[in-house]
Motif scaffolding. Structure first.
Motif, PDB file in Angstrom:
ATOM      1  N   SER A 123       0.865  -0.594   0.089  1.00 47.67           N
ATOM      2  CA  SER A 123      -0.067   0.159  -0.015  1.00 47.67           C
ATOM      3  C   SER A 123       1.084   1.113  -0.326  1.00 47.67           C
ATOM      4  CB  SER A 123      -1.076   0.117   1.038  1.00 47.67           C
ATOM      5  OG  SER A 123      -1.596   1.327   1.396  1.00 47.67           O
TER       6      SER A 123
ATOM      7  N   ASN B 150      -7.267   7.468   6.932  1.00 44.02           N
ATOM      8  CA  ASN B 150      -5.874   8.460   6.061  1.00 44.02           C
ATOM      9  C   ASN B 150      -6.800  10.027   6.640  1.00 44.02           C
ATOM     10  OD1 ASN B 150      -8.796   9.262   4.700  1.00 44.02           O
ATOM     11  ND2 ASN B 150      -9.234   7.886   2.856  1.00 44.02           N
TER      12      ASN B 150
ATOM     13  N   HIS C 246      -6.351   2.748  -2.924  1.00 42.56           N
ATOM     14  CA  HIS C 246      -7.193   3.004  -1.684  1.00 42.56           C
ATOM     15  C   HIS C 246      -8.316   3.803  -2.838  1.00 42.56           C
ATOM     16  CE1 HIS C 246      -3.184   4.245   1.052  1.00 42.56           C
ATOM     17  NE2 HIS C 246      -3.643   2.403   0.884  1.00 42.56           N
TER      18      HIS C 246
END
Length: 338
Positions: free
Chosen positions: A266, A292, A327
């Motif tokens: 990621s 986030n 994401h």
């Protein structure tokens, strides 16, 4: 007009009218449009840790309460639950850092596990002057939604127990993995990844504190198992790729290793230096939770001290490695790929 108003709200949120009223009158979290990311819009949330109990997934998070230019102002832990990964119920605060009477502040990352018919919360807090620095406490409850109370009356891990750490906050981000035979392991650490076995009472160490050597390791370890292989996922740093944290992982045949580094899965979290992984299988499907800084709430923009938890589908390759995770705003509201 009232009826049409709530029907329109249901359509926007992507939930049934029954679920809408259940949320409205139970204090449930607001749901992102169509179940997308971020998951929760009633509070800034960070450091997700998932627990599956029967047909329910519980997600434990820190509550980011920073204002202005503050970095980490976190006074309590929250928990949300879901039965379908679409609608989530907010259960409110389950504990504060200062509920540990020996702690002075900082409700940092935590995890809850089930053992011996009880639920055990392991969390990082700031110890008082008797053992200055970050420490790990353990609390217990009869319910996954708390309330949780200090199970020891003292820290399980304090800074003086890991003198090889480079600073006073190396004892953070606890995660606990329980083997099929009931053996429990505590894994934690910033800069160094520590681990130790727990006694069956879940409140004492059962052996020495050891280290797991992991390339690019920073913090946020998480252990899960898939097809008889152990996976250790963690926040890593590779400045050739990014000045923010990434997510890397390693695999092993057992908790004690040997661990084989598998690479990054990621990229960095948007608008947040930190990222914190949690991986869990729920109703036959694996999920990857993280945070986030994309949420704006009550006029406060997201960022390092105001984060928001999100989730993505997770996929394995045929050789057992994890496919790179992108994401998204859609999150798990997007259909799972075959």
């Amino acid at each position: 007009m009232i009826r049409s108003g709530w029907m329109q709200a249901c359509a926007v949120a992507g939930v049934s009218t029954t679920a809408f009223f259940a949320m409205a009158f139970s204090g449930a979290a607001q749901v992102a449009p169509k179940g997308g990311n971020p998951l929760f819009t009633d509070a800034f949330t960070a450091d997700p840790a998932a627990l599956v109990v029967k047909d329910t997934l519980y997600l434990y998070v820190g509550h980011d309460q920073a204002t202005g230019d503050e970095m980490f102002t976190m006074r309590e832990w929250l928990v949300y639950s879901t039965e379908d990964m679409k609608t989530w119920q907010a259960h409110g605060p389950i504990m504060k850092a200062t509920d540990f009477k020996w702690a002075v502040r900082d409700s940092w990352a935590s995890q809850v596990v089930e053992s011996n018919g009880k639920f055990w919360l392991y969390a990082a807090v700031e110890h008082d002057k008797t053992h200055p620095g970050k420490a790990i406490g353990v609390a217990v409850s009869d319910s996954p939604t708390g309330p949780f109370v200090d199970a020891r009356g003292s820290a399980l891990i304090s800074n003086d127990m890991t003198p090889q750490g480079p600073h006073t906050w190396d004892d953070i981000d606890p995660t606990v993995y329980i083997e099929d035979d009931g053996t429990a392991w505590l894994i934690w650490g910033n800069a160094n990844c520590y681990y130790a076995r727990l006694k069956p009472n879940m409140t004492e160490l059962d052996g020495p504190i050891q280290q797991i050597p992991l390339p690019k390791y920073v913090e946020g370890p998480w252990i899960h198992k898939h097809a008889q292989t152990y996976y250790l996922t963690y926040a890593s740093m590779d400045k050739a790729v990014s000045n923010d944290e990434l997510i890397s992982y390693a695999t092993a045949p057992s908790i004690t290793g040997p661990w084989t580094y598998r690479g990054e899965i990621s990229g960095p979290a948007e608008n947040s230096f930190t990222i914190h992984p949690a991986i869990v299988e729920f109703k036959g499907q694996p999920y990857f939770f993280y945070h986030n800084g994309k949420l704006t709430l009550n006029g406060e923009k997201g960022g390092l001290g105001r984060r928001a938890v999100a989730v993505e589908h997770l996929y394995y390759n045929t050789d057992g490695t994890i496919k790179p995770i992108v994401h998204t705003t859609e999150g798990v509201s997007a259909p799972r790929q075959k």
